[in-house]
Design a protein around this motif. Structure first.
Motif, PDB file in Angstrom:
ATOM      1  N   MET A 192     -32.123  -6.471 -21.781  1.00  0.00           N
ATOM      2  CA  MET A 192     -31.302  -6.570 -20.567  1.00  0.00           C
ATOM      3  C   MET A 192     -30.103  -5.631 -20.661  1.00  0.00           C
ATOM      4  O   MET A 192     -29.778  -4.937 -19.687  1.00  0.00           O
ATOM      5  N   LEU A 193     -29.432  -5.600 -21.819  1.00  0.00           N
ATOM      6  CA  LEU A 193     -28.282  -4.713 -21.997  1.00  0.00           C
ATOM      7  C   LEU A 193     -28.688  -3.258 -21.792  1.00  0.00           C
ATOM      8  O   LEU A 193     -28.062  -2.529 -21.006  1.00  0.00           O
ATOM      9  N   PHE A 194     -29.733  -2.826 -22.480  1.00  0.00           N
ATOM     10  CA  PHE A 194     -30.181  -1.435 -22.333  1.00  0.00           C
ATOM     11  C   PHE A 194     -30.632  -1.152 -20.906  1.00  0.00           C
ATOM     12  O   PHE A 194     -30.359  -0.083 -20.357  1.00  0.00           O
ATOM     13  N   GLY A 195     -31.333  -2.118 -20.286  1.00  0.00           N
ATOM     14  CA  GLY A 195     -31.783  -1.930 -18.902  1.00  0.00           C
ATOM     15  C   GLY A 195     -30.621  -1.791 -17.931  1.00  0.00           C
ATOM     16  O   GLY A 195     -30.640  -0.934 -17.036  1.00  0.00           O
ATOM     17  N   VAL A 196     -29.584  -2.599 -18.115  1.00  0.00           N
ATOM     18  CA  VAL A 196     -28.397  -2.517 -17.252  1.00  0.00           C
ATOM     19  C   VAL A 196     -27.666  -1.195 -17.480  1.00  0.00           C
ATOM     20  O   VAL A 196     -27.257  -0.530 -16.521  1.00  0.00           O
ATOM     21  N   ILE A 197     -27.508  -0.793 -18.727  1.00  0.00           N
ATOM     22  CA  ILE A 197     -26.832   0.482 -19.010  1.00  0.00           C
ATOM     23  C   ILE A 197     -27.613   1.635 -18.392  1.00  0.00           C
ATOM     24  O   ILE A 197     -27.030   2.511 -17.729  1.00  0.00           O
ATOM     25  N   LEU A 198     -28.924   1.662 -18.595  1.00  0.00           N
ATOM     26  CA  LEU A 198     -29.737   2.737 -18.016  1.00  0.00           C
ATOM     27  C   LEU A 198     -29.676   2.724 -16.497  1.00  0.00           C
ATOM     28  O   LEU A 198     -29.616   3.781 -15.858  1.00  0.00           O
ATOM     29  N   THR A 199     -29.654   1.535 -15.897  1.00  0.00           N
ATOM     30  CA  THR A 199     -29.543   1.449 -14.439  1.00  0.00           C
ATOM     31  C   THR A 199     -28.201   1.995 -13.975  1.00  0.00           C
ATOM     32  O   THR A 199     -28.127   2.742 -12.996  1.00  0.00           O
ATOM     33  N   MET A 200     -27.124   1.638 -14.684  1.00  0.00           N
ATOM     34  CA  MET A 200     -25.798   2.155 -14.309  1.00  0.00           C
ATOM     35  C   MET A 200     -25.761   3.677 -14.396  1.00  0.00           C
ATOM     36  O   MET A 200     -25.195   4.341 -13.527  1.00  0.00           O
ATOM     37  N   LEU A 252     -27.790   7.887 -24.143  1.00  0.00           N
ATOM     38  CA  LEU A 252     -26.918   9.024 -24.489  1.00  0.00           C
ATOM     39  C   LEU A 252     -27.099  10.171 -23.500  1.00  0.00           C
ATOM     40  O   LEU A 252     -26.119  10.802 -23.085  1.00  0.00           O
ATOM     41  N   TYR A 253     -28.329  10.437 -23.096  1.00  0.00           N
ATOM     42  CA  TYR A 253     -28.607  11.471 -22.102  1.00  0.00           C
ATOM     43  C   TYR A 253     -27.919  11.133 -20.767  1.00  0.00           C
ATOM     44  O   TYR A 253     -27.286  11.991 -20.146  1.00  0.00           O
ATOM     45  N   GLY A 254     -28.040   9.870 -20.347  1.00  0.00           N
ATOM     46  CA  GLY A 254     -27.382   9.444 -19.106  1.00  0.00           C
ATOM     47  C   GLY A 254     -25.874   9.567 -19.186  1.00  0.00           C
ATOM     48  O   GLY A 254     -25.217   9.976 -18.215  1.00  0.00           O
ATOM     49  N   LEU A 255     -25.304   9.233 -20.338  1.00  0.00           N
ATOM     50  CA  LEU A 255     -23.852   9.400 -20.528  1.00  0.00           C
ATOM     51  C   LEU A 255     -23.454  10.868 -20.415  1.00  0.00           C
ATOM     52  O   LEU A 255     -22.455  11.199 -19.764  1.00  0.00           O
ATOM     53  N   MET A 256     -24.248  11.747 -21.038  1.00  0.00           N
ATOM     54  CA  MET A 256     -23.943  13.188 -20.959  1.00  0.00           C
ATOM     55  C   MET A 256     -24.028  13.686 -19.523  1.00  0.00           C
ATOM     56  O   MET A 256     -23.183  14.470 -19.089  1.00  0.00           O
ATOM     57  N   ASN A 275     -23.502  11.934 -16.815  1.00  0.00           N
ATOM     58  CA  ASN A 275     -22.355  11.391 -16.092  1.00  0.00           C
ATOM     59  C   ASN A 275     -21.074  12.118 -16.459  1.00  0.00           C
ATOM     60  O   ASN A 275     -20.285  12.469 -15.583  1.00  0.00           O
ATOM     61  N   VAL A 276     -20.863  12.354 -17.734  1.00  0.00           N
ATOM     62  CA  VAL A 276     -19.641  13.026 -18.193  1.00  0.00           C
ATOM     63  C   VAL A 276     -19.602  14.468 -17.697  1.00  0.00           C
ATOM     64  O   VAL A 276     -18.546  14.973 -17.299  1.00  0.00           O
ATOM     65  N   SER A 277     -20.749  15.134 -17.691  1.00  0.00           N
ATOM     66  CA  SER A 277     -20.790  16.532 -17.256  1.00  0.00           C
ATOM     67  C   SER A 277     -20.717  16.672 -15.739  1.00  0.00           C
ATOM     68  O   SER A 277     -20.567  17.763 -15.223  1.00  0.00           O
ATOM     69  N   GLY A 278     -20.836  15.547 -15.016  1.00  0.00           N
ATOM     70  CA  GLY A 278     -20.779  15.589 -13.563  1.00  0.00           C
ATOM     71  C   GLY A 278     -22.090  16.011 -12.905  1.00  0.00           C
ATOM     72  O   GLY A 278     -22.129  16.287 -11.715  1.00  0.00           O
ATOM     73  N   ARG A 279     -23.179  16.042 -13.672  1.00  0.00           N
ATOM     74  CA  ARG A 279     -24.463  16.452 -13.114  1.00  0.00           C
ATOM     75  C   ARG A 279     -25.082  15.386 -12.225  1.00  0.00           C
ATOM     76  O   ARG A 279     -25.985  15.683 -11.446  1.00  0.00           O
ATOM     77  N   ILE A 280     -24.649  14.149 -12.383  1.00  0.00           N
ATOM     78  CA  ILE A 280     -25.096  13.103 -11.470  1.00  0.00           C
ATOM     79  C   ILE A 280     -23.872  12.316 -11.037  1.00  0.00           C
ATOM     80  O   ILE A 280     -22.806  12.422 -11.623  1.00  0.00           O
ATOM     81  N   THR A 281     -24.044  11.532  -9.981  1.00  0.00           N
ATOM     82  CA  THR A 281     -22.949  10.751  -9.452  1.00  0.00           C
ATOM     83  C   THR A 281     -22.417   9.828 -10.541  1.00  0.00           C
ATOM     84  O   THR A 281     -23.193   9.136 -11.193  1.00  0.00           O
ATOM     85  N   PRO A 282     -21.117   9.802 -10.741  1.00  0.00           N
ATOM     86  CA  PRO A 282     -20.558   8.939 -11.775  1.00  0.00           C
ATOM     87  C   PRO A 282     -20.887   7.465 -11.542  1.00  0.00           C
ATOM     88  O   PRO A 282     -21.181   7.050 -10.424  1.00  0.00           O
ATOM     89  N   ILE A 283     -20.816   6.710 -12.607  1.00  0.00           N
ATOM     90  CA  ILE A 283     -21.085   5.272 -12.570  1.00  0.00           C
ATOM     91  C   ILE A 283     -20.096   4.608 -11.610  1.00  0.00           C
ATOM     92  O   ILE A 283     -18.910   4.828 -11.690  1.00  0.00           O
ATOM     93  N   LYS A 284     -20.621   3.763 -10.696  1.00  0.00           N
ATOM     94  CA  LYS A 284     -19.745   3.098  -9.729  1.00  0.00           C
ATOM     95  C   LYS A 284     -19.853   1.589  -9.770  1.00  0.00           C
ATOM     96  O   LYS A 284     -19.172   0.911  -9.050  1.00  0.00           O
ATOM     97  N   SER A 285     -20.768   1.057 -10.553  1.00  0.00           N
ATOM     98  CA  SER A 285     -21.005  -0.402 -10.526  1.00  0.00           C
ATOM     99  C   SER A 285     -19.815  -1.140 -10.909  1.00  0.00           C
ATOM    100  O   SER A 285     -19.299  -1.516 -11.746  1.00  0.00           O
TER     101      SER A 285
END
Length: 182
Positions: A93-101, A166-170, A172-182
């Motif tokens: 659940m934790l990993f699924g929520v993080i990946l979803t975010m 880690l890929y999703g964090l990169m 988000n940090v690089s601005g390549r996708i919409t930042p986390i808003k949840s």
């Protein structure tokens, strides 16, 4: 999207993340740590759980089962059927929520389900470990080999899930996708 990815979308927010993170940390910090200590105490030596071994060594696994002794085998079986049934749900659940975010705005959202495939392999691994523990002194190399394969797949899936986080964090940090808003 699948009904389960829709479910993850609905529950994913900072409160859920924080709750799951606290729950997750309690397992290695308290529940699993104490279970391992008790198992080692009952065995009379530091053996550790089969679940945490890395590599492919069925003979080592069967030796561990023998080395536990009756009290540690019985205790380890109880842990596998209680604590280690809850822990995979928590980390999945934790990993699924993080990946979803991190990845909710990307196509290919099926990757948010990967931690739950890991959960299935973790449960299969638990069933094989319980089989080996409860059937002792009878030992089966084929069962140990299957257990080792399942364990390797589980660790590969856990590593892949962490890599995707880690890929999703990169991204988000690089601005390549919409930042986390949840």
């Amino acid at each position: 999207m699948s009904p389960f990815t829709n479910f993850l979308d609905r529950i994913t927010n900072w409160k859920t993340l924080l709750f799951l993170l606290v729950l997750y940390v309690s397992f290695p910090a308290y529940w699993l740590k104490n279970a391992e200590a008790t198992m080692n105490q009952l065995a009379g030596k530091a053996i550790g759980p089969i679940d945490l071994t890395v590599g492919f060594d069925p003979t080592r696994t069967l030796t561990m089962v023998a080395d536990y002794g009756p009290a540690a085998r019985a205790y380890y079986t109880r842990v596998e059927l209680t604590t280690d049934l809850i822990y995979p749900i928590v980390y999945s659940m934790l990993f699924g929520v993080i990946l979803t975010m991190l990845l909710r705005h990307l196509p290919g959202r099926w990757v948010t389900l990967l931690p739950f495939v890991c959960l299935l392999f973790d449960y299969l691994e638990n069933a094989i470990i319980v089989t080996m523990l409860t059937s002792y002194p009878s030992q089966s190399i084929p069962v140990a080999v299957i257990g080792e394969v399942v364990k390797l797949v589980k660790w590969l899936l856990v590593s892949t899930s962490i890599g995707l986080i880690l890929y999703g964090l990169m991204l988000n940090v690089s601005g390549r996708i919409t930042p986390i808003k949840s």
